[in-house]
Design a protein around this motif. Sequence first.
Motif, short mmCIF file in Angstrom:
data_model
loop_
_atom_site.label_atom_id
_atom_site.label_comp_id
_atom_site.label_asym_id
_atom_site.label_seq_id
_atom_site.Cartn_x
_atom_site.Cartn_y
_atom_site.Cartn_z
N ILE A 101 0.79 -1.59 -0.25
CA ILE A 101 0.26 -0.35 0.10
C ILE A 101 0.61 1.34 -0.13
O ILE A 101 0.60 2.20 -1.01
N VAL A 102 2.32 1.34 0.89
CA VAL A 102 2.62 2.27 0.92
C VAL A 102 3.70 2.49 -0.58
O VAL A 102 3.95 3.82 -1.26
N ARG A 103 4.02 1.68 -1.20
CA ARG A 103 4.46 2.03 -2.54
C ARG A 103 3.91 2.38 -3.52
O ARG A 103 3.45 2.76 -3.88
N ARG A 104 1.94 2.28 -3.39
CA ARG A 104 1.46 2.57 -4.20
C ARG A 104 1.16 4.28 -3.90
O ARG A 104 1.05 5.16 -4.84
N LEU A 105 1.11 4.38 -2.61
CA LEU A 105 0.46 5.46 -2.37
C LEU A 105 2.14 6.93 -2.41
O LEU A 105 1.79 8.08 -2.72
N LEU A 106 3.74 6.11 -1.84
CA LEU A 106 4.36 7.21 -2.84
C LEU A 106 4.34 7.20 -4.31
O LEU A 106 5.28 8.17 -4.57
N ASP A 107 4.08 6.17 -5.01
CA ASP A 107 4.29 6.32 -6.92
C ASP A 107 2.99 7.40 -6.68
O ASP A 107 3.17 8.58 -8.16
N GLU A 108 1.90 7.29 -6.12
CA GLU A 108 0.79 8.56 -7.41
C GLU A 108 1.56 9.51 -5.94
O GLU A 108 0.63 11.15 -6.54
N GLY A 109 2.11 10.12 -4.88
CA GLY A 109 1.99 11.23 -4.31
C GLY A 109 1.99 12.23 -3.10
O GLY A 109 2.38 12.41 -2.50
N THR A 110 1.14 10.63 -2.59
CA THR A 110 -0.03 11.16 -1.44
C THR A 110 0.89 11.11 0.17
O THR A 110 0.68 12.10 0.27
N VAL A 111 1.33 10.33 -0.53
CA VAL A 111 2.48 9.91 0.95
C VAL A 111 4.41 10.31 0.23
O VAL A 111 4.57 10.17 -1.07
N ASP A 159 1.68 18.72 -0.18
CA ASP A 159 1.08 19.40 -0.95
C ASP A 159 0.28 18.70 -2.52
O ASP A 159 -0.35 19.05 -3.94
N ALA A 160 0.15 17.27 -2.33
CA ALA A 160 -0.52 16.31 -3.80
C ALA A 160 -1.89 16.74 -3.77
O ALA A 160 -2.17 16.23 -4.65
N ASP A 174 -4.61 22.29 2.06
CA ASP A 174 -3.63 20.90 1.87
C ASP A 174 -4.67 19.87 3.15
O ASP A 174 -5.46 19.48 3.61
N LEU A 175 -3.41 18.60 1.70
CA LEU A 175 -4.20 17.58 2.56
C LEU A 175 -4.07 17.15 4.04
O LEU A 175 -4.46 16.19 4.31
N LEU A 176 -3.37 18.39 4.61
CA LEU A 176 -3.37 18.06 6.44
C LEU A 176 -4.48 18.39 6.79
O LEU A 176 -4.60 18.73 8.39
N GLY A 177 -4.84 19.18 5.89
CA GLY A 177 -6.66 20.23 6.70
C GLY A 177 -5.93 21.31 6.73
O GLY A 177 -6.27 22.30 7.55
N ARG A 178 -4.86 21.23 5.97
CA ARG A 178 -4.12 22.80 6.91
C ARG A 178 -4.42 24.47 6.11
O ARG A 178 -4.39 23.91 5.04
N ALA A 223 -5.22 31.53 -3.92
CA ALA A 223 -4.66 30.31 -3.36
C ALA A 223 -3.60 29.48 -4.39
O ALA A 223 -2.39 28.63 -4.14
N ALA A 224 -3.86 30.34 -5.71
CA ALA A 224 -3.22 29.74 -6.79
C ALA A 224 -2.98 27.61 -7.11
O ALA A 224 -1.98 27.57 -7.62
N VAL A 225 -4.40 27.57 -6.62
CA VAL A 225 -4.40 26.19 -6.87
C VAL A 225 -4.42 25.15 -7.89
O VAL A 225 -5.64 25.75 -8.11
N PRO A 226 -3.96 25.07 -8.63
CA PRO A 226 -4.88 24.22 -9.98
C PRO A 226 -6.28 23.51 -9.88
O PRO A 226 -6.04 22.56 -8.93
N ARG A 227 -7.51 23.10 -10.51
CA ARG A 227 -8.28 22.83 -11.13
C ARG A 227 -7.87 21.12 -10.50
O ARG A 227 -8.57 20.58 -9.61
N GLU A 228 -6.60 20.61 -11.45
CA GLU A 228 -6.34 19.13 -10.76
C GLU A 228 -6.12 18.87 -9.87
O GLU A 228 -6.27 17.51 -9.92
#
Length: 412
Positions: free
Chosen positions: A48-58, A81-82, A101-105, A138-143
């Motif tokens: 699971i961690v390998r997949r999360l690292l590959d997609e950039g979430t972790v 920032d993912a 962000d993904l941490l709720g900040r 915030a200059a956050v891309p829509r994607e």
Amino acid sequence: MRRAGTNLPKVGRYNQAVVLEQIQRADGTSRLEIAQKTGLTPQTVSGIVRRLLDEGTVREDGASRVSSAGKPRTTLRINADAGSAVGVHFDPTELACVVVDLLGRPLVTKRVPTPAGAEPAEVVAAMADLVEEVLTEAAVPRERILGLGLASPGPIDQEHGMVVAPPQLAHWARVPIKQMLGKATGLAVTLDNDSSAAAIGERWAGAGRSAANFAYFFIGTGIGGGLILNHQVHRGGSFNAAEFGHISVVPDGLQCYCGNRGCLETLVSPAAIVVETHRRLLAGVGSSLAERFRADPASVDRAAVRDALAAGDPLATAVFGQAAQHLATAVVNVVNVTDVDLVVFGGHGIRQVGELYVEAAREAVATRVMSRHIRVVDVTLSPLGADAAVVGAAALVLHTTYSPHLSALLSD
């Protein structure tokens, strides 16, 4: 209490959510620690961690710790920032919007007055404009936007995405606000009542981050609540659970709009504080507010009473002290029924009186709760402050994306 995973292949996405939750809550943990805390096999965690690292979430932050066996452990953290989520809080008096962000900040937060009259189409248009402003700043891309969370006054019809006749809003009978806002912004919308959203915000980025079971009292224009039980939001059969504001505290008290008498909301809400202050002033109780009240009763609003409290006025002290005791009684009832480990107070209605309310509730749970001889229930103020509901709205998206319920996954 740990949140256990399962090694059944059928629920792989659930296991991923469990792993992500462990990483997010710990703010730095290893693969082995995740396996120990979730019950998943080390091989499952590594995959699971390998997949999360590959997609950039972790991400691996480069720091290593040495275990008792001498083997280095790489620290894993959420890659904040993912992705991002947008939150909108719809209050009868104010619209608030945030990007987190993904941490709720929070990255950017904006507030504007709710349009006078609060017609649904006009309010939704104002929400959409606010979302656009916040995203631009915030200059956050829509994607990278995972979705938009909307925290709204209840009651809510979750099945149809509707706000159903909230008591403080005219012209809002079964308004399909989820569909309307989604169409106006082009974003996927997650809807919940503002109190449940605030509780989810606490679980994601506030005082409830490490608590498996906690109750959240939202003190705003009215009184609401949220329940997190075994890490999951408890919404009830109609998705409107935890209406703490309608616990009957004084059986022969004032009539509430819900049909009950002596509800907590009629005793503790900002409007209730003003009503009780005016009642005492009319009865001739001595106060520094008396002269002001005689000249202009409307000027003795909650802010005036709160300022009088800070100045040590005996009437204001008595009014807020009585409200604190009523709130404490409701807290005792909730703790006795739910057996939660933590109670959190939040919302704009608690400004400058939060410590008074917390002190009263702490004394009550220490002396009146059935489980007090087994463990002490903590009572605390939300660190999110006035942003609790809007951060909670954004956290609805994060919670739905990364903390799904097992039954929902099994039904896919």
